[in-house]
Every structure is written in C-alpha cells, then in structure tokens.
Write a protein that holds these residues in place. Structure first.
Motif, PDB file in Angstrom:
ATOM      1  N   ASP A 101       0.832  -1.197   0.000  1.00  0.00           N
ATOM      2  CA  ASP A 101       0.000   0.000   0.000  1.00  0.00           C
ATOM      3  C   ASP A 101       0.869   1.250   0.000  1.00  0.00           C
ATOM      4  N   PHE A 102       0.571   2.174  -0.890  1.00  0.00           N
ATOM      5  CA  PHE A 102       1.278   3.447  -0.970  1.00  0.00           C
ATOM      6  C   PHE A 102       0.477   4.543  -0.294  1.00  0.00           C
ATOM      7  N   GLY A 103      -0.849   4.537  -0.493  1.00  0.00           N
ATOM      8  CA  GLY A 103      -1.745   5.565   0.031  1.00  0.00           C
ATOM      9  C   GLY A 103      -3.010   5.596  -0.801  1.00  0.00           C
ATOM     10  N   ASP A 104      -3.713   6.713  -0.796  1.00  0.00           N
ATOM     11  CA  ASP A 104      -4.967   6.846  -1.530  1.00  0.00           C
ATOM     12  C   ASP A 104      -4.983   8.124  -2.358  1.00  0.00           C
ATOM     13  N   LEU A 105      -5.705   8.078  -3.484  1.00  0.00           N
ATOM     14  CA  LEU A 105      -5.996   9.277  -4.262  1.00  0.00           C
ATOM     15  C   LEU A 105      -6.992  10.141  -3.491  1.00  0.00           C
ATOM     16  N   THR A 106      -7.158  11.393  -3.895  1.00  0.00           N
ATOM     17  CA  THR A 106      -8.113  12.268  -3.210  1.00  0.00           C
ATOM     18  C   THR A 106      -9.553  11.902  -3.540  1.00  0.00           C
ATOM     19  N   VAL A 107      -9.786  11.250  -4.683  1.00  0.00           N
ATOM     20  CA  VAL A 107     -11.126  10.788  -5.078  1.00  0.00           C
ATOM     21  C   VAL A 107     -11.005   9.410  -5.714  1.00  0.00           C
ATOM     22  N   LYS A 108     -12.086   8.641  -5.656  1.00  0.00           N
ATOM     23  CA  LYS A 108     -12.134   7.362  -6.358  1.00  0.00           C
ATOM     24  C   LYS A 108     -12.320   7.652  -7.837  1.00  0.00           C
ATOM     25  N   ARG A 109     -11.495   7.011  -8.686  1.00  0.00           N
ATOM     26  CA  ARG A 109     -11.637   7.230 -10.117  1.00  0.00           C
ATOM     27  C   ARG A 109     -10.996   6.120 -10.925  1.00  0.00           C
ATOM     28  N   GLY A 110     -11.524   5.955 -12.124  1.00  0.00           N
ATOM     29  CA  GLY A 110     -10.993   4.980 -13.057  1.00  0.00           C
ATOM     30  C   GLY A 110     -10.750   5.622 -14.403  1.00  0.00           C
ATOM     31  N   ILE A 111     -10.077   4.892 -15.262  1.00  0.00           N
ATOM     32  CA  ILE A 111      -9.713   5.341 -16.596  1.00  0.00           C
ATOM     33  C   ILE A 111      -8.951   6.672 -16.517  1.00  0.00           C
ATOM     34  N   CYS A 112      -8.091   6.776 -15.517  1.00  0.00           N
ATOM     35  CA  CYS A 112      -7.226   7.937 -15.348  1.00  0.00           C
ATOM     36  C   CYS A 112      -5.825   7.561 -15.840  1.00  0.00           C
ATOM     37  N   LYS A 113      -4.995   8.536 -16.072  1.00  0.00           N
ATOM     38  CA  LYS A 113      -3.627   8.308 -16.536  1.00  0.00           C
ATOM     39  C   LYS A 113      -2.677   9.188 -15.745  1.00  0.00           C
ATOM     40  N   ALA A 114      -1.392   8.844 -15.795  1.00  0.00           N
ATOM     41  CA  ALA A 114      -0.399   9.588 -15.023  1.00  0.00           C
ATOM     42  C   ALA A 114       0.785   9.992 -15.880  1.00  0.00           C
ATOM     43  N   ALA A 115       1.361  11.130 -15.524  1.00  0.00           N
ATOM     44  CA  ALA A 115       2.625  11.601 -16.067  1.00  0.00           C
ATOM     45  C   ALA A 115       3.578  11.708 -14.882  1.00  0.00           C
ATOM     46  N   ASN A 116       4.863  11.586 -15.129  1.00  0.00           N
ATOM     47  CA  ASN A 116       5.777  11.655 -13.993  1.00  0.00           C
ATOM     48  C   ASN A 116       7.148  12.177 -14.368  1.00  0.00           C
ATOM     49  N   SER A 117       7.803  12.740 -13.352  1.00  0.00           N
ATOM     50  CA  SER A 117       9.225  13.049 -13.402  1.00  0.00           C
ATOM     51  C   SER A 117       9.900  11.959 -12.581  1.00  0.00           C
ATOM     52  N   SER A 118      11.170  12.082 -12.320  1.00  0.00           N
ATOM     53  CA  SER A 118      11.839  11.073 -11.493  1.00  0.00           C
ATOM     54  C   SER A 118      11.447  11.186 -10.025  1.00  0.00           C
ATOM     55  N   THR A 119      10.820  12.302  -9.619  1.00  0.00           N
ATOM     56  CA  THR A 119      10.447  12.478  -8.214  1.00  0.00           C
ATOM     57  C   THR A 119       8.948  12.493  -7.952  1.00  0.00           C
TER      58      THR A 119
END
Length: 175
Positions: free
Chosen positions: A55-73
């Motif tokens: 477990d890492f934690g939780d998003l602020t809202v429940k959601r699906g079909i979402c996508k992510a972008a990231n940097s190294s941090t």
C-alpha cells in the motif's frame, strides 16, 4: 537480451483495471482504476526486488480510466471518471515516499481515456473521450509543469480526435 518474460513474483494488492501507472528507476506505482467500481487505492513495488505490491496511500477521489505523467520524483494522476462523470482533479505523490495523494490542480478538460506523456519537467494529457453521446474522441491536449502545482493549460490539438491510447516519456525510468 531476447527471451521470454519471467514471473517477478509481484501481485497487486487490489485488481486495478483501467488504472494510472507511473514510476522512476526504483519504484513503480499503480493508482485508481476499477474493482469492480472505481477505487482510490495507490500501490507500489520496489522494482529491484521480488515480491507483492504494498500500500502506498490513496488518491483524493475514487476514479478509473485515469492516466499519469511523472518526473523522477513526482507522479501526477489526471482525469478519469468519478462515477459516470469525467473528473477534472489532478493529484500528485512523491514517488520515493509513501502517503496519500495531494491535490495538484484541475485538468483543462474533463475527460477519461486520455493518454498521458511526460518529459522530466512536463506532463501532458492528450485527447480523450467526450462523455456525451455519441461519445466522440477529442483532440485537445493539456499540460502541466510537474514540479509546480497548478491547473492544466491548453497546449494545442492532436491531428485528429483520439482516446484510450498509451503514453511514454523521454526520461529514464518512465518508459
């Protein structure tokens, strides 16, 4: 080298369908999705070790079909659906430290099925599916600067409307 894949021994805590994935050279994360309704779970694996996700934690809202972008941090999770409606919310987490996501800002356009791409500094969400029947694919592109909080801005348009594609990054650890 060429060859077949092998089982790393990693199983997700929760069956994430239509979730956002992001990571860096050390840690991989999966956030949101459906099981069988939308969830707000974030889990992670340490890439260099075998074993199940944690477990890492939780998003602020429940959601699906979402996508992510990231940097190294930082990982930024954008868009998706909260219930039947598209969601404007963008959340972020610091990939190296576990905890709940924090509000990053809002996307410029509320859509699901939006592929995300990123550079070491910028995240972009492209196209998407219009939630109004006949559900056409959209062409708009939004962007954010990953290191700073704020709302998405209009970047321009794709050559034609698209949705449900994949994304990539030009930075190490995001491919």
């Amino acid at each position: 080298s060429l060859g077949n894949s092998t089982d790393s021994g990693t199983d997700l805590q929760v069956d994430h369908r239509y979730a956002a994935a992001f990571g860096n050279g050390t840690r991989g994360c999966v956030a949101g999705g459906y099981y069988p309704a939308q969830i707000n779970n974030i889990c992670y694996v340490d890439i260099a070790t075998l074993g199940n996700s944690a477990d890492f934690g939780d998003l602020t809202v429940k959601r699906g079909i979402c996508k992510a972008a990231n940097s190294s941090t930082r990982g930024v999770i954008g868009g998706g659906y909260e219930g039947p409606a598209p969601n404007l919310t963008m959340d972020f987490v610091t990939i190296s430290s576990r905890g709940n996501a924090v509000d990053f800002g809002d996307t410029n356009t509320a859509r699901g099925h939006r592929p995300a791409v990123s550079s070491p500094t910028r995240g972009m969400w492209c196209g998407g599916r219009n939630p109004v029947s006949p559900y056409p694919s959209e062409a708009n592109v939004d962007y954010v600067e990953i290191a700073t909080l704020g709302n998405g801005k209009d970047f321009g348009d794709l050559t034609q409307g698209r949705h449900a594609g994949g994304g990539t990054s030009n930075g190490h650890g995001g491919l």
